[in-house]
Design a protein around this motif. Structure first.
Motif, PDB file in Angstrom:
ATOM      1  N   THR A  30      32.493  -3.442  48.928  1.00 24.73           N
ATOM      2  CA  THR A  30      31.903  -4.421  48.142  1.00 24.73           C
ATOM      3  C   THR A  30      32.903  -5.485  47.757  1.00 24.73           C
ATOM      4  N   ASP A  31      32.569  -6.696  47.463  1.00 17.08           N
ATOM      5  CA  ASP A  31      33.426  -7.730  47.097  1.00 17.08           C
ATOM      6  C   ASP A  31      34.145  -7.378  45.943  1.00 17.08           C
ATOM      7  N   ILE A  32      33.451  -6.729  44.930  1.00 18.70           N
ATOM      8  CA  ILE A  32      34.031  -6.613  43.660  1.00 18.70           C
ATOM      9  C   ILE A  32      33.895  -5.037  43.445  1.00 18.70           C
ATOM     10  N   PRO A  33      34.591  -4.332  42.542  1.00 22.45           N
ATOM     11  CA  PRO A  33      34.155  -2.954  42.498  1.00 22.45           C
ATOM     12  C   PRO A  33      33.176  -2.592  41.648  1.00 22.45           C
ATOM     13  N   ILE A  34      32.354  -1.534  41.963  1.00 20.56           N
ATOM     14  CA  ILE A  34      31.109  -1.127  41.330  1.00 20.56           C
ATOM     15  C   ILE A  34      31.305  -0.532  39.996  1.00 20.56           C
ATOM     16  N   GLU A  35      30.583  -1.240  39.051  1.00 21.37           N
ATOM     17  CA  GLU A  35      31.183  -1.247  37.638  1.00 21.37           C
ATOM     18  C   GLU A  35      30.613   0.303  37.279  1.00 21.37           C
ATOM     19  N   ASP A  36      29.247   0.705  37.447  1.00 22.70           N
ATOM     20  CA  ASP A  36      28.838   2.069  36.847  1.00 22.70           C
ATOM     21  C   ASP A  36      28.234   2.716  38.072  1.00 22.70           C
ATOM     22  N   ILE A  37      28.926   3.667  38.625  1.00 27.94           N
ATOM     23  CA  ILE A  37      28.647   4.416  39.952  1.00 27.94           C
ATOM     24  C   ILE A  37      27.876   5.444  39.470  1.00 27.94           C
ATOM     25  N   ALA A  38      27.883   5.869  38.198  1.00 28.22           N
ATOM     26  CA  ALA A  38      26.929   7.019  37.760  1.00 28.22           C
ATOM     27  C   ALA A  38      25.384   6.605  37.735  1.00 28.22           C
ATOM     28  N   ALA A  39      25.258   5.494  37.128  1.00 26.11           N
ATOM     29  CA  ALA A  39      24.093   4.862  36.823  1.00 26.11           C
ATOM     30  C   ALA A  39      23.498   4.544  38.254  1.00 26.11           C
ATOM     31  N   LEU A  40      24.096   3.997  39.161  1.00 24.48           N
ATOM     32  CA  LEU A  40      23.703   3.710  40.613  1.00 24.48           C
ATOM     33  C   LEU A  40      23.265   4.799  41.173  1.00 24.48           C
ATOM     34  N   GLU A  41      24.111   6.024  41.059  1.00 27.53           N
ATOM     35  CA  GLU A  41      23.737   7.321  41.439  1.00 27.53           C
ATOM     36  C   GLU A  41      22.436   7.808  41.199  1.00 27.53           C
ATOM     37  N   GLY A  42      22.056   7.599  39.882  1.00 27.48           N
ATOM     38  CA  GLY A  42      20.792   8.106  39.331  1.00 27.48           C
ATOM     39  C   GLY A  42      19.458   7.205  39.831  1.00 27.48           C
ATOM     40  N   GLU A  43      19.823   5.734  39.847  1.00 30.09           N
ATOM     41  CA  GLU A  43      18.840   4.977  40.399  1.00 30.09           C
ATOM     42  C   GLU A  43      18.438   5.287  42.185  1.00 30.09           C
ATOM     43  N   SER A  44      19.626   5.635  42.803  1.00 29.47           N
ATOM     44  CA  SER A  44      19.286   5.822  44.031  1.00 29.47           C
ATOM     45  C   SER A  44      19.171   7.266  44.862  1.00 29.47           C
ATOM     46  N   GLY A  45      19.345   8.228  43.837  1.00 35.06           N
ATOM     47  CA  GLY A  45      19.256   9.499  44.318  1.00 35.06           C
ATOM     48  C   GLY A  45      20.584   9.762  45.242  1.00 35.06           C
ATOM     49  N   THR A  46      21.637   9.263  45.111  1.00 33.42           N
ATOM     50  CA  THR A  46      22.638   9.428  45.886  1.00 33.42           C
ATOM     51  C   THR A  46      24.062   9.660  45.393  1.00 33.42           C
ATOM     52  N   LEU A  47      24.780  10.638  46.047  1.00 30.70           N
ATOM     53  CA  LEU A  47      26.197  11.048  45.590  1.00 30.70           C
ATOM     54  C   LEU A  47      27.014   9.810  46.290  1.00 30.70           C
ATOM     55  N   ILE A  48      27.747   8.974  45.159  1.00 31.50           N
ATOM     56  CA  ILE A  48      28.491   7.652  45.697  1.00 31.50           C
ATOM     57  C   ILE A  48      30.085   8.091  45.150  1.00 31.50           C
ATOM     58  N   GLU A  49      31.088   7.784  46.034  1.00 24.99           N
ATOM     59  CA  GLU A  49      32.272   8.254  45.746  1.00 24.99           C
ATOM     60  C   GLU A  49      33.193   7.153  46.127  1.00 24.99           C
ATOM     61  N   ALA A  50      34.059   6.378  45.302  1.00 28.97           N
ATOM     62  CA  ALA A  50      34.927   5.462  45.655  1.00 28.97           C
ATOM     63  C   ALA A  50      36.268   6.133  46.304  1.00 28.97           C
ATOM     64  N   TYR A  51      37.033   5.543  47.179  1.00 26.64           N
ATOM     65  CA  TYR A  51      38.490   6.147  47.523  1.00 26.64           C
ATOM     66  C   TYR A  51      39.241   5.095  47.890  1.00 26.64           C
ATOM     67  N   ARG A  52      40.398   5.211  47.875  1.00 31.67           N
ATOM     68  CA  ARG A  52      41.423   3.992  48.305  1.00 31.67           C
ATOM     69  C   ARG A  52      41.922   4.392  49.545  1.00 31.67           C
ATOM     70  N   GLN A  53      42.313   3.176  50.186  1.00 31.69           N
ATOM     71  CA  GLN A  53      42.905   3.521  51.699  1.00 31.69           C
ATOM     72  C   GLN A  53      44.089   2.456  51.798  1.00 31.69           C
ATOM     73  N   TYR A  54      45.087   2.815  52.443  1.00 34.93           N
ATOM     74  CA  TYR A  54      46.033   1.785  52.783  1.00 34.93           C
ATOM     75  C   TYR A  54      46.684   2.084  53.971  1.00 34.93           C
TER      76      TYR A  54
END
Length: 748
Positions: free
Chosen positions: A62-86
């Protein structure tokens, strides 16, 4: 006791024939256990790893970080995890650092230990091998030293590709896992999201729902790719699914065919023993005793062949699995075998062959002893085929050879069907290899006039960036026909004057690019023709569209629909000039951070390693077919000589020399072998088309059934070379028949 001694005497007298039967059963059991063992163990590794370590269903940025991942998980029925890569540049390579995941894409430690202390790092084993690194050593990355504590496998990097749309691995590229705190030492690290749906059904609808929720919340999405089309995840699963879907029916069909052929062989052996059965029956032996006696031969042979084939296959599975996994990083779960499959490999030949033998023996034993002692089961009878041929018109040699075949219809059918089976297996191996070459070379590679494909993470626009001469913009999305989610294809927008992709109609006619064109494999699969309308759904957002087909493109395996770029952008609501892919005839200097992947088709040899499993399959199938042909032709020829012993002996008395007898007796099977070979071709096409249709539904991969005349000729030569060699081997047996046997028969 007497019958038991006779049993071993029968086997000893015809040991060559019985050895051939055992080998044929052995091949069926061997291939059954080897194929199912390889497929099941590969599936266990891939599926088990994905489930146990929660492989992602979707990756996106995404262009900006997702603010509330837990809320998005509840709405979509999805496990979502952010990880960093370099990505860190190294001498002779490049390492992508990934932060440690805890909810999805959990790394599996292959050797050493997991992350415990600051500065610990886990590396993929191939990178360690290429860079000469060892557990317990250190690696310096942009001035920061890390301690190598182990090697790992990551569910979203089973096939290690640098970019999402790459096809082949980048030389020297690897991945490493560090803690979230350690990766913060690299401020240029980017955030990537992985998603895994809790509901494992209807993933397309859930993907569209999550995309809609993110768009509603104002996030601009890039690198949005589901696992099915992410080669890091799908490449091993596609190969393994293809092998499993093809190996099991092929092995089962061959296994049952082997049982059928051996059953027919046993039937001929038992029938030829009719006089002996009648004699024993007349001497007071009961039907149950005689049944048990004659059943011992097929049961013993089938059990010995099934058990030997099973035991020989067990140690062969590990090397094949290792060769299939040479490019994939997976935890080694060890090699296991299904007890059910092991039991089937031994019991199925016993059951099939035993049942067919029992029915034949039972039928023979129902006849009175006097009738059996007359030897009617051995007598050649004039049938309707012989009467219809009117053999009086032909010379003695021709009449004799024809009668030798038509007076034993079961034996003739056995030979024809046996040669057909061997030809079918041989032709299938060559055709599969040739078809895969066409899909890769004339399809995936030769389709491009411009050989380099640049895929961008986000949609670009011609107003913001000029496309240099010798390059062309394209836009596309993944779609599926309404009601058929398993059939996925790309809708691709191109400029009307585009030349980067070859586009010829059926028969080579030129097609306009300023219209809607569909590739032939997709049109055939959906039963569409010119003028029909295709209704489809955008897999990304779930929106429905319809297009009228204006032309059909000659293609090999590709599933595309092409349309003008401006119409594509209008239809999808994107600004005119939008594109996401650039084809070029030379390397272009794009900002690497903007690219999602690069495919370079200028070196077709780079793709050859991916075809190694295909080469292995073709080589094994060819060897198998030749061996089947040798055994079947040897068995039939041997049986024919045994059934004609008295005739052969009499011909020797009449002055026929060995070469003349060999030509008269052995060459009589030539027309049957010829017919059997050419029957194998339509059998192979029918079997292959049904099998490939099943594979297409399983993994959305269309493989054309294209027969190469050269391979047909090679197969024909191989079958007849086997036939000639086998005749020479059987000629020795013919030479051992003495003239006295005719005199003995006359005395009897």
């Amino acid at each position: 006791m007497a019958l038991r001694k006779r049993l071993w005497r029968i086997i000893k007298e015809n040991k060559g024939r019985y050895i051939g039967i055992v080998i044929l059963i052995l091949l069926g059991s061997f291939y059954f256990i080897a194929a199912t063992g390889v497929a099941n163990n590969l599936e266990k590794m891939v599926v088990g790893f994905a489930e146990e370590y929660r492989q992602e269903d979707l990756t996106f940025s995404t262009d900006i970080p997702i603010e509330d991942i837990a809320a998005l998980e509840g709405e979509s029925g999805t496990l979502i995890e952010a990880y960093r890569q370099y990505d860190v540049k190294l001498s002779g390579g490049e390492l992508r650092l990934l932060s440690l995941s805890s909810k999805i894409n959990i790394p599996a430690v292959l050797s050493g230990r997991g992350l415990e202390n600051p500065g610990d790092i886990l590396l993929d084993p191939y990178f360690c091998q290429k860079q000469g690194l060892n557990i317990g050593g250190q690696i310096e990355l942009n001035g920061k030293t890390f301690n190598i504590v182990g090697t790992m496998a990551v569910p979203n990097y089973v096939f290690i590709l640098k970019n999402l749309y790459d096809v082949l691995p980048t030389s020297g590229f690897g991945i490493g896992i560090v803690s979230g705190a350690d990766i913060e030492a690299f401020p240029e690290a980017v955030t990537v999201y992985g998603a895994r749906f809790k509901d494992r059904e209807n993933l397309n609808a859930q993907t569209a729902k999550l995309h809609g929720l993110l768009s509603e919340k104002g996030y601009s999405l890039s690198e949005w790719l589901d696992a099915k089309n992410n080669k890091r995840v799908s490449m091993p699963w596609s190969n393994i699914s293809s092998m499993k879907s093809m190996s099991f029916p092929v092995s089962t069909a061959f296994f049952l065919l082997s049982c059928l052929i051996v059953g027919v062989m046993i039937m001929r052996i038992v029938k030829s023993d009719g006089v002996v059965i009648g004699t024993l029956y007349a001497q007071g032996y009961r039907r149950r005793e005689l049944t048990r006696h004659y059943m011992a031969i097929p049961v013993l042979l089938s059990a010995a062949g099934g058990l030997a084939g099973t035991l020989l296959a067990l140690p062969c599975v590990r090397p094949v699995v290792d060769s299939m996994l040479i490019y994939y990083i997976l935890p080694d779960k060890g090699i296991t075998f299904s007890p059910l499959n092991l039991a089937l490999a031994v019991l199925m030949p016993v059951a099939f062959i035993g049942l067919s033998s029992f029915l034949i023996i039972r039928k023979i034993l129902k006849k009175p002893a006097v009738e059996l002692m007359k030897g009617d089961e051995q007598k050649a009878k004039v049938n309707f085929i012989e009467r219809a041929l009117r053999l009086d018109r032909y010379s003695f040699n021709t009449k004799f050879q024809i009668r030798e075949q038509v007076r034993s219809i079961p034996r003739l059918l056995f030979l024809v069907l046996g040669v057909s089976a061997a030809s079918m297996v041989l032709l299938y191996g060559f055709t599969f290899n040739y078809s895969m070459d066409l899909v890769m070379n004339r399809g995936a590679l030769e389709r491009y006039n411009y050989a380099i494909e640049y895929n961008f993470k986000e949609v670009q626009n011609l107003q913001d960036r000029d496309i240099p001469e010798g390059a062309e913009p394209y836009n596309s999305f993944r779609a599926y026909p309404e009601g058929r989610e398993t059939v996925e294809f790309y809708l691709l927008g191109m400029e009307p004057d585009s030349v980067g992709i070859k586009m010829n109609g059926i028969g080579g006619t030129e097609l306009s690019r300023d219209q809607v064109n569909i590739t032939y494999p997709l049109a055939s699969r959906l039963k569409l023709k010119k003028g029909d309308t295709i209704h489809f759904v955008n897999k990304l957002d779930g929106k429905s569209y319809s297009l009228t087909i204006d032309g059909i493109i000659e293609a090999y395996g590709e599933q595309y629909v092409f349309m003008p770029l401006d119409e594509f952008n209008r239809m999808t609501g994107q600004p005119l000039g939008s594109y996401r892919t650039v084809l070029s005839n030379r390397e272009l200097d794009f900002d690497e951070s903007l690219l999602a992947g690069v495919m370079d088709a200028r070196d077709p040899e780079a793709f050859e390693d991916l075809a190694m499993p295909t080469t292995l399959i073709v080589a094994s199938v060819t060897a198998l077919a030749v061996l089947i042909a040798v055994i079947i032709i040897f068995l039939v020829t041997s049986l024919m000589i045994d059934e004609s012993r008295n005739t052969i002996s009499l011909l020797k008395v009449l002055g026929y020399r060995e070469k003349e007898l060999a030509k008269l007796i052995l060459n009589s099977s030539t027309p049957a072998v010829f017919i059997g070979f050419w029957l194998g071709l339509p059998f192979m096409l029918a079997f292959g088309n049904n099998l490939y249709g099943y594979v297409a539904e399983m993994i959305n991969m269309v493989i054309p059934m294209i027969v190469n005349p050269l391979y047909v000729l090679i197969s024909f030569v191989l079958i007849f070379a086997v036939y000639e060699i086998t005749k020479r081997l059987c000629g020795r047996k013919l030479a051992k028949i003495s003239m006295s046997e005719a005199l003995k028969a006359g005395t009897e």
